[in-house]
Scaffold this active site. Structure first.
Site, short mmCIF file in Angstrom:
data_model
loop_
_atom_site.label_atom_id
_atom_site.label_comp_id
_atom_site.label_asym_id
_atom_site.label_seq_id
_atom_site.Cartn_x
_atom_site.Cartn_y
_atom_site.Cartn_z
N GLY A 92 0.82 -1.22 0.00
CA GLY A 92 0.00 0.00 0.00
C GLY A 92 0.84 1.26 0.00
N ARG A 93 2.11 1.09 0.30
CA ARG A 93 3.01 2.25 0.29
C ARG A 93 4.43 1.87 -0.08
NH1 ARG A 93 4.14 3.57 6.60
NH2 ARG A 93 3.75 1.51 7.45
N GLY A 126 -0.10 6.25 1.63
CA GLY A 126 1.03 5.72 0.87
C GLY A 126 2.39 6.19 1.39
N ARG A 176 14.56 -0.71 1.27
CA ARG A 176 14.84 -2.03 1.87
C ARG A 176 15.35 -3.00 0.80
NH1 ARG A 176 9.44 -3.55 5.26
NH2 ARG A 176 8.54 -3.89 3.20
N ARG A 183 5.43 -13.02 1.00
CA ARG A 183 4.95 -13.25 2.37
C ARG A 183 3.98 -14.42 2.39
NH1 ARG A 183 4.78 -7.51 3.96
NH2 ARG A 183 6.18 -6.57 2.46
N ASP A 252 0.73 -11.32 6.82
CA ASP A 252 1.29 -10.50 5.73
C ASP A 252 2.67 -9.96 6.10
OD1 ASP A 252 -0.80 -9.15 7.44
OD2 ASP A 252 0.25 -7.38 6.74
N ASN A 253 3.06 -10.13 7.35
CA ASN A 253 4.40 -9.70 7.76
C ASN A 253 5.34 -10.89 7.97
OD1 ASN A 253 3.60 -7.04 7.68
ND2 ASN A 253 3.13 -6.93 9.86
N ASP A 262 9.17 -6.23 8.08
CA ASP A 262 8.25 -5.16 8.48
C ASP A 262 8.43 -4.77 9.95
OD1 ASP A 262 7.31 -4.90 5.97
OD2 ASP A 262 5.21 -5.20 6.45
#
Ligand code: AMP
Ligand code: MG
Length: 488
Positions: A92-93, A126, A176, A183, A252-253, A262
């Site tokens: 999302g960002r 975002g 990163r 994931r 999701d992490n 994350d």
């Protein structure tokens, strides 16, 4: 070593069909500036240190300019957040610029976090704020220094653009690096949509590029699940042993490669409290420190479910079954090493006994283990310095008697043991107050030197570095109750 313009991209994730991602460029930011850059990550990419000084560098890593060969995209994923399935998340960002192939053969995906809105932003702006970008940058490098699998960080760029969180902050982007950002939730999204071909395509992609050795197994998908489960269990053991609390262990992490992924409201254990909750939005303590191992297992079952269309349920069950044993073994192995004891049955009561004592006395986790390296195993030794770390000194005395007896029984030599223990018990971890000091200097004075000082210090957490003794201390009074929220 190369200048920026000569990085060679080979974007394998972008080659997946269009269901997996949305191609789009970062949204530019006004007047970006460089906040921090990490020479170790430059080496990973084969990037020349001089590149950091070029205006082009800031433009590229703030999302204002494109690199030749980059094929930027936002990836789709879903996930279980605090136990509830959320059907669509995705980058999302974050925007994946592409995958850089180092001349040595290693490959790194390069991702800008805070790069603007994407189709997966779900009402978010975002963006990322400077505070959280500094926290992610420092912690990922600190974890790497501790020998714990993690995404890496290349740099932080900032902009004075206001970003609204609980208060108005300024924006930043952290770049990163990881071999892959896939994931558990990358698989879940297709399971819940009933898109089994896509699950297979993603599993094939993962196997081919990240686990090619598993392709020779009789059941490669089962082997993939077993491998991801094992890596997760080992990662949890490493987190527990070092006292790291992630804070948002949503699926999701969770990295399919078993990386720490994350960094949000994470925390390192200070006064030892097994129920420590580092995320102030986690009211029920779902992700409390002592819950992490079982949450890791629960997350693996979510992954298994998503992979079920590719395997029989009994095989999935078998692949998951190893988790408990792998975690328990690995955790005990690490804890025995922290105590300088052999990894054997007889060491276990000393480990659990010490942890009980520490919980009752709220002893600082990192300080205690580091100090324990200096334990004098002589029959009449008082170990005064260590003893003073406990409120109930007599509790320590009883444990220390048993520990000393054990060390003498196995013929442990103090000086040798001390050396071994210092290699597994860090002197320095990224305590919240250290990160907070760097954040305040950056925010209030545009002074970024503390970020670089901490990055460098924490890249060698086991080394004495006596000039930084103050950084090994317990939090000062002003910092005891720093609240770390999910907002980032
Ligand atoms: P996180 O809690 O950072 O792991 O994020 C969970 C989900 O929310 C992911 O899909 C993120 O991309 C998304 N997200 C978090 N913050 C923002 C933001 N400021 N704007 C858009 N999406 C966001
Ligand atoms: Mg996330």
């Amino acid at each position: 070593m190369k200048p920026l313009s000569q990085l060679v991209f080979d974007n394998r994730f972008a080659s997946l069909p269009e269901h997996f991602h949305t191609r789009l460029a970062p949204t530019p930011v006004p007047d970006p500036y460089l906040v921090a850059w990490n020479p170790h990550a430059f080496e990973l990419l084969g990037l020349h240190a001089e590149a950091a000084a070029s205006p082009e560098f800031v433009e590229v890593f703030s999302g204002n300019a494109a690199l030749p060969g980059a094929d930027p995209l936002a990836a789709l994923y879903a996930g279980h957040q605090f136990g509830h399935y959320v059907p669509q998340l995705g980058d999302g960002r974050a925007i994946l610029l592409g995958e850089v192939a180092h001349p040595s053969g290693s490959r790194w995906e390069v991702q800008l976090k805070g790069a603007g809105r994407t189709p997966y932003s779900r009402g978010g702006d975002g963006r990322a704020v400077l505070r959280s970008s500094i926290r992610e940058y420092l912690c990922s490098e600190a974890m790497h220094g501790l020998g714990i699998p993690t995404t890496r960080a290349l740099c932080i760029t900032g902009t004075d653009m206001p970003v609204h969180r609980e208060s108005v902050e300024t924006g930043a982007l952290v770049t990163r690096l990881a071999p892959s950002f896939i994931r558990f939730g990358s698989f879940e999204v297709f399971f819940y949509r009933g898109q089994h071909d896509e699950i297979k395509a993603l599993a094939d992609f993962t196997l081919q590029h990240y686990f090619p050795e598993l392709l020779d197994e009789a059941k490669p998908y089962v082997a993939l699940l077993r491998e991801a489960t094992g890596r997760t269990a080992r990662l949890m053991a490493q987190w527990q042993a070092v006292g790291f609390c992630h804070g948002v262990m949503n699926t999701d992490n969770m990295s399919i490669l078993g990386l720490t992924l994350d960094y949000g409201p994470y925390g390192f254990m200070e006064a030892y409290n097994p129920g420590y909750i580092c995320n102030h939005s986690d009211h029920d303590g779902r992700y409390a420190y002592d819950q992490q191992p079982q949450i890791g297992a629960w997350n693996c079952t979510c992954l298994a479910q998503a992979l079920l269309p590719l395997m029989e349920i009994d095989h999935a069950r078998d692949a998951l079954a190893g988790y408990g044993e792998i975690f328990a073994t690995e955790y005990m192995r690490l804890m025995c090493a922290k105590l300088g004891l052999p990894f054997e049955e007889a060491s276990a009561p000393l480990v659990t006994g010490l942890l009980d004592l520490m919980a009752k006395n709220r002893t600082d986790y990192t300080l205690l283990f580091r100090a324990l390296a200096g334990f004098d195993s002589g029959a009449d030794a008082k170990n005064t310095g260590l003893r003073d770390l406990f409120i109930a000194r007599e509790h320590f005395d009883a444990w220390a008697r048993a520990y000393g007896e054990r060390l003498r029984a196995i013929g442990s030599i103090d000086a040798e043991r001390a050396e071994r223990m210092q290699r597994v018990n860090p002197k320095y971890v990224l305590r919240n107050y250290l990160a907070e000091s760097a954040i305040r200097k950056a925010r209030d004075e545009r002074d970024y030197t503390e970020i670089e000082r901490l990055r460098s210090l924490l890249s060698r957490p086991f080394d004495e570095q006596p000039e930084f003794d103050d950084y090994a201390k317990e939090p000062p009074d002003w910092a005891r109750e720093i609240a770390v929220s999910c907002s980032s």
